[in-house]
Design a protein around this motif. Structure first.
Motif, PDB file in Angstrom:
ATOM      1  N   ASN A 153       0.709  -1.286  -0.047  1.00  0.00           N
ATOM      2  CA  ASN A 153      -0.164  -0.064   0.058  1.00  0.00           C
ATOM      3  C   ASN A 153       0.773   1.156  -0.021  1.00  0.00           C
ATOM      4  OD1 ASN A 153      -2.523   1.541  -0.060  1.00  0.00           O
ATOM      5  ND2 ASN A 153      -2.564   1.467   2.227  1.00  0.00           N
ATOM      6  N   PHE A 154       1.539   1.356  -1.108  1.00  0.00           N
ATOM      7  CA  PHE A 154       2.670   2.498  -1.059  1.00  0.00           C
ATOM      8  C   PHE A 154       1.792   3.892  -1.193  1.00  0.00           C
ATOM      9  CE2 PHE A 154       4.942  -0.880  -3.530  1.00  0.00           C
ATOM     10  CZ  PHE A 154       6.020  -0.818  -2.302  1.00  0.00           C
ATOM     11  N   PRO A 155       2.340   4.785  -0.593  1.00  0.00           N
ATOM     12  CA  PRO A 155       1.301   6.054  -0.748  1.00  0.00           C
ATOM     13  C   PRO A 155       1.753   6.987  -1.994  1.00  0.00           C
ATOM     14  CG  PRO A 155       3.442   6.660   0.836  1.00  0.00           C
ATOM     15  CD  PRO A 155       3.458   5.081   0.296  1.00  0.00           C
ATOM     16  N   TRP A 156       2.422   6.379  -2.790  1.00  0.00           N
ATOM     17  CA  TRP A 156       2.642   6.933  -4.184  1.00  0.00           C
ATOM     18  C   TRP A 156       2.363   6.173  -5.342  1.00  0.00           C
ATOM     19  CZ3 TRP A 156       6.659   6.475  -0.462  1.00  0.00           C
ATOM     20  CH2 TRP A 156       7.474   5.373  -0.662  1.00  0.00           C
ATOM     21  N   TRP A 157       2.363   6.972  -6.418  1.00  0.00           N
ATOM     22  CA  TRP A 157       1.859   6.142  -7.774  1.00  0.00           C
ATOM     23  C   TRP A 157       3.085   5.455  -8.016  1.00  0.00           C
ATOM     24  CZ3 TRP A 157      -3.005   5.716  -8.613  1.00  0.00           C
ATOM     25  CH2 TRP A 157      -3.796   6.748  -8.256  1.00  0.00           C
ATOM     26  N   ILE A 158       2.985   4.125  -8.152  1.00  0.00           N
ATOM     27  CA  ILE A 158       3.808   3.347  -8.681  1.00  0.00           C
ATOM     28  C   ILE A 158       3.374   1.853  -9.082  1.00  0.00           C
ATOM     29  CG2 ILE A 158       3.916   1.820  -6.298  1.00  0.00           C
ATOM     30  CD1 ILE A 158       6.767   1.454  -6.345  1.00  0.00           C
ATOM     31  N   THR A 159       4.290   1.415 -10.332  1.00  0.00           N
ATOM     32  CA  THR A 159       3.589   0.307 -11.004  1.00  0.00           C
ATOM     33  C   THR A 159       4.884  -0.840 -11.208  1.00  0.00           C
ATOM     34  OG1 THR A 159       2.666  -0.535 -12.896  1.00  0.00           O
ATOM     35  CG2 THR A 159       4.560   0.824 -13.314  1.00  0.00           C
ATOM     36  N   GLU A 160       4.488  -2.154 -11.220  1.00  0.00           N
ATOM     37  CA  GLU A 160       5.247  -3.223 -11.472  1.00  0.00           C
ATOM     38  C   GLU A 160       5.234  -4.161 -12.442  1.00  0.00           C
ATOM     39  OE1 GLU A 160       4.705  -6.775  -8.367  1.00  0.00           O
ATOM     40  OE2 GLU A 160       6.732  -6.108  -7.705  1.00  0.00           O
ATOM     41  N   ASN A 161       6.020  -4.609 -13.192  1.00  0.00           N
ATOM     42  CA  ASN A 161       6.063  -5.360 -14.208  1.00  0.00           C
ATOM     43  C   ASN A 161       6.652  -6.914 -13.642  1.00  0.00           C
ATOM     44  OD1 ASN A 161       5.020  -3.797 -16.000  1.00  0.00           O
ATOM     45  ND2 ASN A 161       6.882  -3.642 -17.305  1.00  0.00           N
ATOM     46  N   MET A 162       6.024  -8.006 -13.902  1.00  0.00           N
ATOM     47  CA  MET A 162       6.520  -9.314 -13.370  1.00  0.00           C
ATOM     48  C   MET A 162       6.490 -10.303 -14.534  1.00  0.00           C
ATOM     49  SD  MET A 162       4.482 -10.072  -9.695  1.00  0.00           S
ATOM     50  CE  MET A 162       4.989 -11.567  -9.623  1.00  0.00           C
ATOM     51  N   LYS A 163       7.517 -11.096 -14.365  1.00  0.00           N
ATOM     52  CA  LYS A 163       7.544 -12.160 -15.391  1.00  0.00           C
ATOM     53  C   LYS A 163       8.538 -13.247 -15.084  1.00  0.00           C
ATOM     54  CE  LYS A 163       6.599 -14.030 -19.521  1.00  0.00           C
ATOM     55  NZ  LYS A 163       7.332 -15.413 -19.402  1.00  0.00           N
ATOM     56  N   TYR A 164       8.253 -14.396 -15.504  1.00  0.00           N
ATOM     57  CA  TYR A 164       9.087 -15.566 -15.243  1.00  0.00           C
ATOM     58  C   TYR A 164       9.777 -16.041 -16.751  1.00  0.00           C
ATOM     59  CZ  TYR A 164      10.859 -20.291 -14.176  1.00  0.00           C
ATOM     60  OH  TYR A 164      11.604 -21.316 -13.990  1.00  0.00           O
ATOM     61  N   GLY A 165      11.114 -15.980 -16.874  1.00  0.00           N
ATOM     62  CA  GLY A 165      11.396 -16.219 -18.269  1.00  0.00           C
ATOM     63  C   GLY A 165      12.778 -16.906 -18.248  1.00  0.00           C
ATOM     64  N   GLU A 166      13.111 -17.838 -19.214  1.00  0.00           N
ATOM     65  CA  GLU A 166      14.171 -18.507 -19.451  1.00  0.00           C
ATOM     66  C   GLU A 166      15.813 -17.642 -19.625  1.00  0.00           C
ATOM     67  OE1 GLU A 166      14.437 -21.524 -19.086  1.00  0.00           O
ATOM     68  OE2 GLU A 166      12.424 -21.437 -18.683  1.00  0.00           O
ATOM     69  N   SER A 167      15.526 -16.287 -20.121  1.00  0.00           N
ATOM     70  CA  SER A 167      16.602 -15.430 -20.093  1.00  0.00           C
ATOM     71  C   SER A 167      15.813 -13.987 -19.998  1.00  0.00           C
ATOM     72  CB  SER A 167      17.214 -15.484 -21.659  1.00  0.00           C
ATOM     73  OG  SER A 167      16.093 -15.214 -22.613  1.00  0.00           O
ATOM     74  N   GLU A 168      16.937 -13.082 -19.893  1.00  0.00           N
ATOM     75  CA  GLU A 168      16.752 -11.664 -19.828  1.00  0.00           C
ATOM     76  C   GLU A 168      15.938 -11.316 -20.912  1.00  0.00           C
ATOM     77  OE1 GLU A 168      20.296 -12.567 -17.235  1.00  0.00           O
ATOM     78  OE2 GLU A 168      19.599 -13.226 -19.531  1.00  0.00           O
ATOM     79  N   GLU A 169      16.303 -11.694 -22.301  1.00  0.00           N
ATOM     80  CA  GLU A 169      15.585 -11.216 -23.482  1.00  0.00           C
ATOM     81  C   GLU A 169      14.253 -11.623 -23.691  1.00  0.00           C
ATOM     82  OE1 GLU A 169      18.601 -12.766 -23.280  1.00  0.00           O
ATOM     83  OE2 GLU A 169      20.279 -11.447 -24.012  1.00  0.00           O
ATOM     84  N   SER A 170      14.134 -12.943 -23.036  1.00  0.00           N
ATOM     85  CA  SER A 170      12.631 -13.360 -23.056  1.00  0.00           C
ATOM     86  C   SER A 170      11.645 -12.361 -22.066  1.00  0.00           C
ATOM     87  CB  SER A 170      12.418 -14.931 -22.591  1.00  0.00           C
ATOM     88  OG  SER A 170      12.915 -15.053 -21.393  1.00  0.00           O
ATOM     89  N   VAL A 171      12.293 -12.176 -20.980  1.00  0.00           N
ATOM     90  CA  VAL A 171      11.436 -11.294 -20.137  1.00  0.00           C
ATOM     91  C   VAL A 171      11.137 -10.062 -20.782  1.00  0.00           C
ATOM     92  CG1 VAL A 171      11.587 -10.169 -17.783  1.00  0.00           C
ATOM     93  CG2 VAL A 171      12.268 -12.445 -18.078  1.00  0.00           C
TER      94      VAL A 171
END
Length: 211
Positions: A153-171
């Motif tokens: 419950n952060f008091p400021w605007w914030i967003t998050e991207n999530m991903k499970y991947g085999e490599s950095e490029e795939s994420v």
């Protein structure tokens, strides 16, 4: 019999303690029948006093210093100093994808679009690191995607991207292929920082604008 004993008692009442040491063997035995000895009432000398008529014969042997035998394998008698329990070691971070590489890919994409590069910020990076161990369970175990993120419950605007991947490029490429995740990458936020824990990665974006 009674007359003879009475006569003996009268005799012993009139002699000194030192003289009692020379009482005949028969007289000694009459008064100390269980511990007969010429000088003591105890045959081994352990009993050093015995009543002889109305007199007490007391022998005070010279005390000998007692020596404590030294054990062959001495054991320390000192009370061990209690040691404070060690703090349990934090689980080591598993071999993980490189969050810095993903961050650089994001800023390169922004540069290609003529956008300002994101800046890393210490507090935001600390938040991303906290999220790291939570990612896998949210994706594969309980399905509560972003659950730990929203719970804070952060008091400021914030967003998050999530991903499970085999490599950095795939994420990175999966994020670009998803309109909502691509929007965060191309947003006008100032700061961004990410964390990968194993193959699960998260990227945070914010300008610390109050809600």
């Amino acid at each position: 019999m009674l007359l003879g004993l009475s006569a003996f008692l009268l005799i012993t009442q009139s002699v000194s303690a030192s003289e009692l040491l020379t009482i005949s063997r028969s007289q000694e035995q009459a008064y100390c029948p269980a511990y007969f000895d010429v000088h003591y009432c105890s045959t081994d000398g352990s009993i050093d006093a015995c009543a002889k008529g109305v007199e007490i014969v007391v022998s005070t042997p010279t005390p000998q210093p007692t020596q404590t035998p030294t054990p062959t394998n001495p054991i320390s008698t000192q009370t061990p100093v209690p040691t404070s329990p060690e703090k349990p070691a934090s689980p080591e971070k598993p071999s993980s994808l490189d969050a810095n590489l993903i961050f650089n890919m994001i800023n390169q994409h922004r540069a290609n679009l003529g956008l300002t590069a994101f800046e890393k910020e210490e507090k935001l990076c600390a938040m991303a690191q906290e999220r790291g161990p939570e990612l896998y369970d949210e994706i594969f175990t309980n399905g509560n995607i972003h659950g730990g993120f929203y719970k804070r419950n952060f008091p400021w605007w914030i967003t998050e991207n999530m991903k499970y991947g085999e490599s950095e490029e795939s994420v990175f490429n999966w994020w670009l292929s998803s309109p909502i995740h691509r929007k965060a990458i191309e947003s006008d936020f100032i700061y961004s920082c990410g964390e990968c824990y194993g193959n699960s990665c998260a990227q945070l974006f914010t300008s610390y604008t109050p809600k």
